[in-house]
Design a protein around this motif. Sequence first.
Motif, PDB file in Angstrom:
ATOM      1  N   GLY A   1      17.896  11.703   2.126  1.00 32.32           N
ATOM      2  CA  GLY A   1      18.445  10.673   2.992  1.00 32.32           C
ATOM      3  C   GLY A   1      18.012  10.738   4.436  1.00 32.32           C
ATOM      4  N   GLN A   2      17.062  11.594   4.775  1.00 31.00           N
ATOM      5  CA  GLN A   2      16.592  11.687   6.157  1.00 31.00           C
ATOM      6  C   GLN A   2      15.446  10.709   6.389  1.00 31.00           C
ATOM      7  N   PRO A   3      15.443   9.988   7.495  1.00 25.92           N
ATOM      8  CA  PRO A   3      14.335   9.059   7.765  1.00 25.92           C
ATOM      9  C   PRO A   3      13.058   9.814   8.116  1.00 25.92           C
ATOM     10  N   MET A   4      11.930   9.237   7.780  1.00 23.22           N
ATOM     11  CA  MET A   4      10.643   9.814   8.163  1.00 23.22           C
ATOM     12  C   MET A   4       9.909   8.788   9.013  1.00 23.22           C
ATOM     13  N   SER A   5       9.754   9.080  10.279  1.00 20.49           N
ATOM     14  CA  SER A   5       9.093   8.140  11.178  1.00 20.49           C
ATOM     15  C   SER A   5       7.604   8.435  11.228  1.00 20.49           C
TER      16      SER A   5
ATOM     17  N   THR B   1       0.851  -1.190   0.000  1.00 22.48           N
ATOM     18  CA  THR B   1       0.000   0.000   0.000  1.00 22.48           C
ATOM     19  C   THR B   1       0.887   1.240   0.000  1.00 22.48           C
ATOM     20  N   GLY B   2       0.477   2.233  -0.732  1.00 21.62           N
ATOM     21  CA  GLY B   2       1.213   3.490  -0.744  1.00 21.62           C
ATOM     22  C   GLY B   2       0.273   4.646  -0.527  1.00 21.62           C
ATOM     23  N   TRP B   3       0.789   5.737  -0.050  1.00 23.03           N
ATOM     24  CA  TRP B   3      -0.041   6.921   0.149  1.00 23.03           C
ATOM     25  C   TRP B   3       0.829   8.164   0.010  1.00 23.03           C
ATOM     26  N   GLY B   4       0.183   9.276  -0.202  1.00 24.86           N
ATOM     27  CA  GLY B   4       0.905  10.523  -0.401  1.00 24.86           C
ATOM     28  C   GLY B   4       1.389  11.124   0.904  1.00 24.86           C
ATOM     29  N   VAL B   5       2.500  11.810   0.832  1.00 23.80           N
ATOM     30  CA  VAL B   5       3.006  12.577   1.970  1.00 23.80           C
ATOM     31  C   VAL B   5       3.210  14.014   1.504  1.00 23.80           C
ATOM     32  N   GLY B   6       3.468  14.905   2.429  1.00 24.42           N
ATOM     33  CA  GLY B   6       3.691  16.299   2.075  1.00 24.42           C
ATOM     34  C   GLY B   6       5.011  16.486   1.350  1.00 24.42           C
ATOM     35  N   GLY B   7       5.119  17.619   0.645  1.00 25.53           N
ATOM     36  CA  GLY B   7       6.334  17.910  -0.107  1.00 25.53           C
ATOM     37  C   GLY B   7       7.569  17.981   0.769  1.00 25.53           C
ATOM     38  N   ILE B   8       7.433  18.529   1.986  1.00 25.78           N
ATOM     39  CA  ILE B   8       8.582  18.638   2.882  1.00 25.78           C
ATOM     40  C   ILE B   8       9.072  17.253   3.280  1.00 25.78           C
TER      41      ILE B   8
END
Length: 565
Positions: A16-20, A1-8
């Motif tokens: 290369g920064q993780p998004m928790s 499953t995939g979903w959209g996230v914000g541009g930032i």
Amino acid sequence: TGWGVGGIEAESVMLGQPMSMVLPPVVGFKLDGKLGPGVTATDLVLTVVKMLRQKGVVGKFVEFHGPGCKELPLADRATIANMAPEYGATMGYFPVDCVTLDYLRLTGRDEAKVSMIESYLRESGMFVDYTKPQPAIDYSDTMSLDIGTVEPCVSGPKRPHDQVPTRLMKSDWHSCLSAPVGFKGYGLAPEKLSASSHLEYEGKSYTLKHGSLVIAAITSCTNTSNPSVMLGAGLVAKKALDLGLSVAPYIKTSLAPGSEVVTKYLNQSGLQQSLDDLGFSTVGYGCTTCIGNSGNLQSEGVEEAVTSGDLVAAAVLSGNRNFEGRVHALTRANYLASPPLVVAYALAGTVDIDFETEPLGIGSNGNPVFLRDVWPTTQEVEEVVKASVQPQMFRDTYATVATNNPMWNELQTATGSQYMWEASSTYIHDPPFFKGITSAPPGGKSIKDAYCLLNFGDSITTDHISPAGSIAKDSPAAAFLTERGIARKDFNSYGSRRGNDEVMARGTFANTRIVNKFMKGNVGPQTVHVPTGSPDFIYNVAKLYMDAGQPTIILAGAEYGSGSS
């Protein structure tokens, strides 16, 4: 499953920064029944948006399920799922079933691929067969809707979840005019309710009032890729023309399909000509009015009529978002509606109308023409969809998607692994974020003796925080561009200049309808510099604080940051 996230978030991951993120709760939304005669997918989605906003699904997934799903074409499901930002969910989705597979075939997918997808999903237990008993699923929370109870509706005048049945539109509109200033109010004094302005346009005289339409746009990605509502709009246009109706020429009308396939099936059906004859000609493909790219009104005379009479002028669009200041600075009332209803309101020329008792206009035979006289039956829509939408249209369109835009393909670009910054560009600028960056994060800083930069109420959306629409002529961003030799006609929009941090810093909180409590009722992107008591543009005041080394905070209420600008 995939979903959209914000541009930032997306940019952070690219660097290369993780998004928790916390594993989200899943709300099960059960659908029963089927849409009634004359009710569109847009009516359904606006009803769903209102229900989910009332429920509160921010940070949650919404899974639509139940026997009502099998009655919905995939395009209708996509219309619902695409408005997840408006109902606040991280994503909304439907399980894969036979309707999904049929859509893959309709849009020209290879049969072997469709077979592989079906086999995989059945084997993994993710395929839904509504002819068989469904297993009980333990959702985090549940909701339900009988689709048969949905009625024709719009949403507005300032938020996508403020749904109004069309049968109540006239009374709701009059209530909004006199209600206190807010999401459903304009606070007009009794003596202002009958205000009007005279307009001379193309040799004819018109009278504009509160609720007069100045923009009617068939726009937005999913609504304009849904064959039933697009061809339905074409049928409304054809029937209206046959009866002798027309749209007032001072109303800015437009059609922006989500795909070239739409143009193909509108032409195949013969209904594109009817839309053209009413003024709904294709202006392009992609985001237009819905994201604020509406441009100027039809003439300076129209703009003068709206401003001189201090009118609450209206726009009706088949878009997803109608937050204040997004569509156009002079349309204080903006309503979301299905493409057929956009055509209907354009014919009427106002949102101040009861479709049941008031006509859209007078036909060529001198008789009044009502909405019911031009509204197509469900069978009529189904027949034209079946006859006009063909798999080969999708194959032909997407086979050449990378080559059929010569203007784009002929652009000269530099080679190399790194982008070559152009110091003179006002569109793309080398941002300062990585200058002086260290391998170790500098750590947090204490906030002491901070001033309050802005004092907001509830529902400050991303359209208020970082507007995508036009750049106001007297704004700090406009001054910045003017200093660099950019003419006003070339300002373009904030959305088009998002690659320039200098423009976007000046565009932060630049929404022309933003309400800051410090300004004591004055609407617009200004605030008060507390040490001096002087009002100024928000950017200018923020710069004063920054230059003085003074920290600032922002106060805001519920739903701060909702939307997807």
